[in-house]
Structures are given as structure tokens and as C-alpha cells.
Design a protein around this motif. Structure first.
Motif, PDB file in Angstrom:
ATOM      1  N   THR A 155     -70.296 -22.243 -64.078  1.00 39.21           N
ATOM      2  CA  THR A 155     -69.862 -21.297 -63.350  1.00 39.21           C
ATOM      3  C   THR A 155     -71.346 -20.232 -62.983  1.00 39.21           C
ATOM      4  N   GLY A 156     -71.691 -20.163 -63.863  1.00 34.78           N
ATOM      5  CA  GLY A 156     -73.206 -19.248 -63.696  1.00 34.78           C
ATOM      6  C   GLY A 156     -74.212 -20.029 -62.972  1.00 34.78           C
ATOM      7  N   ALA A 157     -74.305 -21.656 -62.900  1.00 37.29           N
ATOM      8  CA  ALA A 157     -75.051 -22.146 -62.248  1.00 37.29           C
ATOM      9  C   ALA A 157     -74.562 -22.052 -60.722  1.00 37.29           C
ATOM     10  N   GLY A 158     -73.230 -22.321 -60.613  1.00 35.02           N
ATOM     11  CA  GLY A 158     -72.692 -22.181 -59.079  1.00 35.02           C
ATOM     12  C   GLY A 158     -72.839 -20.882 -58.629  1.00 35.02           C
ATOM     13  N   TRP A 159     -72.794 -20.031 -59.300  1.00 35.11           N
ATOM     14  CA  TRP A 159     -72.913 -18.666 -58.698  1.00 35.11           C
ATOM     15  C   TRP A 159     -74.317 -18.372 -58.017  1.00 35.11           C
ATOM     16  N   ALA A 160     -75.333 -18.915 -58.916  1.00 34.95           N
ATOM     17  CA  ALA A 160     -76.833 -18.900 -58.654  1.00 34.95           C
ATOM     18  C   ALA A 160     -76.993 -19.673 -57.322  1.00 34.95           C
ATOM     19  N   VAL A 161     -76.257 -20.768 -57.317  1.00 35.14           N
ATOM     20  CA  VAL A 161     -76.522 -21.594 -56.158  1.00 35.14           C
ATOM     21  C   VAL A 161     -75.993 -20.882 -54.805  1.00 35.14           C
ATOM     22  N   THR A 162     -74.599 -20.150 -55.268  1.00 34.43           N
ATOM     23  CA  THR A 162     -74.212 -19.475 -53.837  1.00 34.43           C
ATOM     24  C   THR A 162     -75.206 -18.206 -53.511  1.00 34.43           C
ATOM     25  N   LYS A 163     -75.700 -17.383 -54.437  1.00 36.76           N
ATOM     26  CA  LYS A 163     -76.710 -16.346 -54.064  1.00 36.76           C
ATOM     27  C   LYS A 163     -77.698 -17.004 -53.064  1.00 36.76           C
ATOM     28  N   LEU A 164     -78.282 -18.246 -53.738  1.00 34.63           N
ATOM     29  CA  LEU A 164     -79.513 -18.870 -52.936  1.00 34.63           C
ATOM     30  C   LEU A 164     -78.865 -19.195 -51.526  1.00 34.63           C
ATOM     31  N   TYR A 165     -77.860 -19.745 -51.483  1.00 36.48           N
ATOM     32  CA  TYR A 165     -77.226 -20.088 -50.079  1.00 36.48           C
ATOM     33  C   TYR A 165     -76.961 -18.921 -49.430  1.00 36.48           C
ATOM     34  N   TRP A 166     -76.844 -17.913 -49.862  1.00 34.78           N
ATOM     35  CA  TRP A 166     -76.427 -16.659 -49.096  1.00 34.78           C
ATOM     36  C   TRP A 166     -77.957 -16.207 -48.616  1.00 34.78           C
ATOM     37  N   SER A 167     -78.963 -16.388 -49.373  1.00 32.00           N
ATOM     38  CA  SER A 167     -80.308 -15.753 -49.012  1.00 32.00           C
ATOM     39  C   SER A 167     -80.790 -16.430 -47.907  1.00 32.00           C
ATOM     40  N   TRP A 168     -80.429 -17.528 -47.506  1.00 30.71           N
ATOM     41  CA  TRP A 168     -80.847 -18.183 -46.122  1.00 30.71           C
ATOM     42  C   TRP A 168     -80.511 -17.422 -45.038  1.00 30.71           C
ATOM     43  N   GLU A 169     -79.513 -16.711 -45.146  1.00 20.80           N
ATOM     44  CA  GLU A 169     -78.634 -15.857 -43.982  1.00 20.80           C
ATOM     45  C   GLU A 169     -78.573 -16.829 -42.738  1.00 20.80           C
ATOM     46  N   LEU A 170     -77.711 -17.726 -43.057  1.00 16.10           N
ATOM     47  CA  LEU A 170     -77.333 -18.820 -41.902  1.00 16.10           C
ATOM     48  C   LEU A 170     -76.309 -18.036 -40.862  1.00 16.10           C
ATOM     49  N   THR A 171     -75.731 -17.158 -41.519  1.00 14.26           N
ATOM     50  CA  THR A 171     -74.643 -16.527 -40.423  1.00 14.26           C
ATOM     51  C   THR A 171     -74.966 -14.989 -40.721  1.00 14.26           C
ATOM     52  N   HIS A 172     -74.288 -13.898 -40.088  1.00 14.69           N
ATOM     53  CA  HIS A 172     -74.272 -12.624 -40.179  1.00 14.69           C
ATOM     54  C   HIS A 172     -73.934 -12.183 -41.175  1.00 14.69           C
ATOM     55  N   PHE A 173     -72.538 -12.888 -41.762  1.00 16.34           N
ATOM     56  CA  PHE A 173     -71.725 -12.502 -42.707  1.00 16.34           C
ATOM     57  C   PHE A 173     -72.770 -12.515 -44.279  1.00 16.34           C
ATOM     58  N   HIS A 174     -73.492 -13.695 -44.411  1.00 16.28           N
ATOM     59  CA  HIS A 174     -74.511 -13.753 -45.303  1.00 16.28           C
ATOM     60  C   HIS A 174     -75.426 -12.640 -45.281  1.00 16.28           C
ATOM     61  N   LEU A 175     -75.696 -12.210 -44.379  1.00 13.70           N
ATOM     62  CA  LEU A 175     -77.049 -11.182 -44.074  1.00 13.70           C
ATOM     63  C   LEU A 175     -76.025  -9.772 -44.820  1.00 13.70           C
ATOM     64  N   ILE A 176     -74.916  -9.567 -44.254  1.00 13.08           N
ATOM     65  CA  ILE A 176     -74.169  -8.395 -44.879  1.00 13.08           C
ATOM     66  C   ILE A 176     -73.902  -8.565 -46.469  1.00 13.08           C
ATOM     67  N   GLN A 177     -73.707  -9.855 -46.845  1.00 17.13           N
ATOM     68  CA  GLN A 177     -73.321 -10.238 -48.297  1.00 17.13           C
ATOM     69  C   GLN A 177     -74.637  -9.659 -49.072  1.00 17.13           C
ATOM     70  N   ASN A 178     -75.903 -10.255 -48.532  1.00 21.23           N
ATOM     71  CA  ASN A 178     -77.016 -10.088 -49.260  1.00 21.23           C
ATOM     72  C   ASN A 178     -77.359  -8.320 -49.383  1.00 21.23           C
ATOM     73  N   LEU A 179     -77.042  -7.757 -48.219  1.00 16.62           N
ATOM     74  CA  LEU A 179     -77.296  -6.240 -48.478  1.00 16.62           C
ATOM     75  C   LEU A 179     -76.417  -5.608 -49.509  1.00 16.62           C
ATOM     76  N   ILE A 180     -75.161  -5.893 -49.619  1.00 14.83           N
ATOM     77  CA  ILE A 180     -74.393  -5.398 -50.562  1.00 14.83           C
ATOM     78  C   ILE A 180     -74.515  -6.013 -51.917  1.00 14.83           C
ATOM     79  N   ALA A 181     -74.818  -7.101 -52.181  1.00 16.70           N
ATOM     80  CA  ALA A 181     -75.024  -7.986 -53.374  1.00 16.70           C
ATOM     81  C   ALA A 181     -75.392  -7.089 -54.603  1.00 16.70           C
ATOM     82  N   SER A 182     -76.455  -6.496 -54.274  1.00 16.27           N
ATOM     83  CA  SER A 182     -76.908  -5.693 -55.543  1.00 16.27           C
ATOM     84  C   SER A 182     -76.315  -4.499 -55.820  1.00 16.27           C
TER      85      SER A 182
END
Length: 298
Positions: free
Chosen positions: A108-135
Motif C-alpha cells: 500500500t505504501g508503494a501504491g500510494w507513492a506511485v499514485t502521487k507520482l502519477y498525479w505529479s504528471w498533471e495529466l488532468t486539471h483534477f491532478h493539478l488540484i490534487q497536487n496543490l492540496i496534497a501537502s
């Protein structure tokens, strides 16, 4: 629609990678190590990647996620309470259970790390918002602490009760019923706690968020599901085989049936005959068969 397509593509990509790694590990690892590591460690939880969609889309994707997981996971649970349940049912040894728990936490830790890496690519505007609020993520507990623990416990209770009922069923019936159960529980309890009822997934995704302490999270997401699993196991079995064998709830019926004795009356000649309903008794008086009066003495 573009964001939904990207999320679906990510979902199938992760599922395909997990399957490829499982097949590879079958050839490189021993069967025992494969059973404990590959089936659990290679199962990567991709997290709440459906953010931004409506509840109907998110719940549909959740149902598909668990359905695909049930079909392709080769018995992996990715849930520590399920592994502990197998241990308490004497279906798994202590060493195998400990290995599964470690693998689930790492997976689960590795999966969460992969998900955050996937979000960092910002393929959609949802991922952009998620990156801004993730921290600055906030606690997923939106009710009182005791109520939250109760909600997680109830979700775990019903999930494990269904799992125990269907554990010997054919996967064709087991997989959709479990997926529907998880989807319904998530829809019902999601607004209160996020409806994780999975200690490993909760620890990887929400324990680092502000708003609640570590012990608050542990009380809700670890002790709650564990108590629910124990209650479901005890209610279903009547005992906990690893701890005690005596059934405290249900009595075991004997498999041998004792035949009932036939009621019969004996007449002259010792021939048994059934007494007919309403038939008068033809028994004789104790002083003989002559029909006379008994002898009297002055």
C-alpha cells in the motif's frame, strides 16, 4: 470525460503491471514466498484517484476496481484484517501471517507513492488540484472519535460477515457480491470516515494528514476494523478457533438419529397390535375369566 479516460487508463495500466509481476514472481520465487509476497506485495492500492468526479462515477469505478481485483488477485486480500481472520481460523501460520502483514504495508505504501507520482504528471486539471492540496490534506474523520471508530467497526463487521459466508462459494458469485458490499459500505460510511475498513490502506493514505493525532487514527482505522472482524468471526463461528474451540453460541447436533420406539399393546398370544383410536379396552378383571363375582369371606 478526458479526465475519466485518463483515470481508467491508469487503472488498467496498474492492473496489467501487477499481473505481469505476479506471473514473473511465479517463476522466480518458491511457491511459499509467492503466496506470501507476490500476491500481497504486488497488489498496489492506487488510492482515491477518482477525485473530481460525481459519486456515481466514483462508486462505479470502485465496484470495477474490486471486481477486477477479486478476479485477478489470485487470493490476495491486501487487507490486514482478512489475513488476521485467516490466522484465527487456523488457515494460516503465524510466520505466513506476519509476512503478509509486512507485504501489505509495503504494497500500500508503494501504491500510494506511485499514485502521487502519477498525479505529479498533471495529466488532468483534477491532478493539478490534487497536487496543490496534497501537502495540506486534512483528516478524513468528520465525526466524533467514538462514532468514527464505531462506523469503521460496523463496516468491517458486515464486510467480514459476507466474506465468511461466501468464502467457499464459486468466484462467479463471490466476486460481485463482495464488490457490491464494499461499494455500498463506502457509499454509506464514506461521509463520516472515508470508509476504509482496511488498516494498511488507511495508514498509507490518511495517517500523515493534519487534524487528528496518530492515536486517533489508530483508534478509528486500526482498532475499529479489528473489533468488527472479531465480532463477525465470533458471530459466524460461535468461537475463535485459534483462541478457544468451545462453541459458545451454537450447539452441535448429533449426526446419529435415535429411532423412536413403536407403541404397541400385547394381547393373548403376545401378538403386538396397534391400539385403534376410540377402541375400548378388552382387558379382563383381575379375578379371572369366568365373569362371576369374586369370592368373599365372611
Amino acid at each position: 470525460m478526458a479526465g475519466l479516460n485518463v483515470s481508467i487508463a491508469f487503472f488498467f495500466l496498474v492492473a496489467g503491471v501487477c499481473q505481469a509481476l505476479r506471473q514473473l514472481s511465479k517463476r522466480l520465487l518458491s511457491p511459499g514466498a509467492y503466496g506470501c509476497l507476490a500476491r500481497e506485495l504486488m497488489l498496489m492500492e492506487i488510492g482515491p484517484w477518482g477525485g473530481g468526479f460525481g459519486p456515481d462515477v466514483v462508486l462505479t469505478l470502485l465496484f470495477l476496481l474490486f471486481a477486477v481485483h477479486g478476479v485477478s488477485s489470485d487470493g490476495a486480500s491486501a487487507n490486514p484484517t482478512v489475513s488476521l481472520q485467516e490466522f484465527l481460523l487456523l488457515e494460516s501460520s503465524l510466520a505466513a501471517t506476519a509476512t503478509k502483514l509486512l507485504a501489505q504495508g509495503a504494497g500500500t505504501g508503494a501504491g500510494w507513492a506511485v499514485t502521487k507520482l502519477y498525479w505529479s504528471w498533471e495529466l488532468t486539471h483534477f491532478h493539478l488540484i490534487q497536487n496543490l492540496i496534497a501537502s495540506e490534506c486534512s483528516s478524513s474523520i468528520h465525526t466524533s472519535l467514538h462514532h468514527a471508530a464505531f462506523v469503521e467497526g460496523i463496516c468491517s463487521f458486515f464486510f467480514h460477515l459476507v466474506l465468511l459466508k461466501l468464502r467457499q462459494s464459486h468466484p462467479m458469485y463471490q466476486v460481485p457480491v463482495l464488490a457490491a458490499t464494499v461499494t455500498f459500505l463506502t457509499y454509506t460510511a464514506g461521509p463520516f470516515t472515508g470508509a476504509f475498513f482496511n488498516p494498511a490502506l488507511a495508514a498509507a493514505t490518511t495517517f500523515h494528514c493534519s487534524g487528528s493525532s496518530f492515536w486517533d487514527y489508530a483508534w478509528v482505522y486500526w482498532l475499529g476494523p479489528l473489533a468488527g472482524m472479531l465480532a463477525a468471526l465470533f458471530l459466524y463461528q460461535g468461537n475463535i478457533p485459534r483462541l478457544f474451540q468451545k462453541n459458545l453460541l451454537y450447539s452441535q447436533k448429533s449426526k446419529y438419529k435415535i429411532p423412536k420406539a413403536r407403541v404397541a399393546v400385547h394381547t393373548e398370544g403376545d401378538e403386538p397390535q396397534r391400539r385403534r383410536k376410540g377402541e375400548k379396552s378388552n382387558s379382563e378383571p383381575p379375578w379371572g375369566r369366568g365373569g362371576g363375582e369374586p369370592n368373599t369371606f365372611a
